[in-house]
Write a protein that holds these residues in place. Structure first.
Motif, PDB file in Angstrom:
ATOM      1  N   MET A 177      14.016 -35.539 -70.347  1.00 19.04           N
ATOM      2  CA  MET A 177      14.674 -36.588 -71.112  1.00 19.04           C
ATOM      3  C   MET A 177      15.575 -35.995 -72.185  1.00 19.04           C
ATOM      4  SD  MET A 177      14.671 -38.331 -74.237  1.00 19.04           S
ATOM      5  CE  MET A 177      13.066 -38.074 -74.985  1.00 19.04           C
ATOM      6  N   GLN A 178      15.098 -34.949 -72.864  1.00 14.96           N
ATOM      7  CA  GLN A 178      15.883 -34.339 -73.925  1.00 14.96           C
ATOM      8  C   GLN A 178      17.127 -33.650 -73.370  1.00 14.96           C
ATOM      9  OE1 GLN A 178      12.635 -32.033 -75.314  1.00 14.96           O
ATOM     10  NE2 GLN A 178      11.916 -33.575 -76.774  1.00 14.96           N
ATOM     11  N   LEU A 179      16.974 -32.970 -72.234  1.00 14.41           N
ATOM     12  CA  LEU A 179      18.132 -32.331 -71.612  1.00 14.41           C
ATOM     13  C   LEU A 179      19.156 -33.366 -71.160  1.00 14.41           C
ATOM     14  CD1 LEU A 179      16.546 -29.460 -69.478  1.00 14.41           C
ATOM     15  CD2 LEU A 179      17.963 -29.239 -71.518  1.00 14.41           C
ATOM     16  N   ALA A 180      18.691 -34.478 -70.581  1.00 16.80           N
ATOM     17  CA  ALA A 180      19.608 -35.536 -70.153  1.00 16.80           C
ATOM     18  C   ALA A 180      20.374 -36.097 -71.338  1.00 16.80           C
ATOM     19  CB  ALA A 180      18.827 -36.640 -69.439  1.00 16.80           C
ATOM     20  N   SER A 181      19.709 -36.272 -72.474  1.00 17.03           N
ATOM     21  CA  SER A 181      20.375 -36.788 -73.675  1.00 17.03           C
ATOM     22  C   SER A 181      21.434 -35.818 -74.170  1.00 17.03           C
ATOM     23  CB  SER A 181      19.339 -37.035 -74.774  1.00 17.03           C
ATOM     24  OG  SER A 181      18.322 -37.902 -74.353  1.00 17.03           O
ATOM     25  N   ILE A 182      21.102 -34.527 -74.193  1.00 19.50           N
ATOM     26  CA  ILE A 182      22.064 -33.530 -74.661  1.00 19.50           C
ATOM     27  C   ILE A 182      23.267 -33.461 -73.725  1.00 19.50           C
ATOM     28  CG2 ILE A 182      22.406 -31.067 -75.102  1.00 19.50           C
ATOM     29  CD1 ILE A 182      19.436 -30.950 -75.916  1.00 19.50           C
ATOM     30  N   VAL A 183      23.002 -33.433 -72.418  1.00 20.84           N
ATOM     31  CA  VAL A 183      24.103 -33.333 -71.449  1.00 20.84           C
ATOM     32  C   VAL A 183      25.028 -34.541 -71.558  1.00 20.84           C
ATOM     33  CG1 VAL A 183      24.656 -33.347 -68.990  1.00 20.84           C
ATOM     34  CG2 VAL A 183      22.845 -31.862 -69.831  1.00 20.84           C
TER      35      VAL A 183
END
Length: 258
Positions: free
Chosen positions: A125-131
């Motif tokens: 979830m955190q990676l998706a938000s950053i991307v």
């Protein structure tokens, strides 16, 4: 003389901050000395064998930096690839541009509930938000740079019978590189912002989680320590990126000065 004045500005500002906060005795604005001491206690008082990093530093700083760099790398690669493809195809660009403008107009923080539903709580979830938050300036700048390649370069490539792959790597990407790097530089600060925002929601580690925990415990110096640390990280990341950009685009700087 101006540079010397700027070098003196930061110590004078910090000294003024120290004196003002000590005289005011404001609970929510601790002096810099307390903030630095709390930062040292939390993250940088570990053994020399571990580069003075504490257990909290290993648990908070390293996962945050790993997610930031991974998200920024994925967003950068995707943004450059999609942006160059759209910039070199009028038909694709005409079809995709309305969707691109719609997507980049949505604040990334408002999509956190959606990412929570899709990826659950955790690193995905955190990676998706950053991307999602980082990809737009890279994509838009890459598309603009690839679209406005000097036509004479393309015609020269045609004269030398370069195939599509050779034109891409020897003409389009070098010509668009200044725009691409401008987008990548903007995305570094956005990646830092999105890293913190994603860690404020349902995370059990990271700088954002540590700041949220400090807020719940009313540990004001720890909150400020997180803010100062994020500012220092931003300075270091920006300086590192500028160093890489200076090396990669040295030919462009030399051509601009002649």
């Amino acid at each position: 003389m101006r540079r010397v004045a700027w070098y003196w500005l930061l110590p004078v500002a910090v000294l003024g901050w120290e004196l003002a906060t000590r005289s005011a005795e404001a609970a929510y604005f601790p002096p810099p000395s307390r903030i630095v001491a709390r930062m040292h206690e939390m993250w940088f008082s570990g053994p020399p064998a571990r580069v003075f990093l504490t257990d909290e530093a290993v648990a908070d700083l390293l996962p945050s930096l790993a997610r930031l760099l991974a998200g920024w790398a994925v967003a950068g690669a995707a943004g450059v690839a999609i942006g160059v493809a759209l910039g070199r195809s009028r038909r694709l660009s005409a079809l995709a541009e309305p969707l691109l403008h719609l997507g980049r107009s949505v604040p990334p923080a408002t999509l956190l509930p959606l990412f929570l539903v899709l990826f659950k709580i955790g690193t995905p979830m955190q990676l998706a938000s950053i991307v999602y938050g980082v990809v737009w300036p890279v994509l838009i700048n890459s598309m603009d740079g690839a679209r406005h390649v000097d036509r004479r370069y393309i015609e020269t490539g045609a004269v030398y019978r370069l195939d599509r792959r050779q034109r891409l790597f020897h003409i389009v990407l070098p010509a668009a590189a200044p725009k691409i790097f401008a987008g990548l530089r903007l995305s570094v600060s956005l990646a830092l912002i999105m890293m913190v925002i994603s860690e404020l929601v349902g995370s059990s580690e990271g700088i954002g989680h540590r700041m949220l925990e400090a807020q719940s415990q009313f540990d004001i110096p720890a909150m400020w320590a997180g803010i100062v640390l994020l500012g220092l990280l931003g300075i270091v990341l920006n300086a590192g990126f500028l160093g890489v950009e200076r090396v990669v685009l040295s030919w462009h700087r030399g051509a601009r000065t002649t």
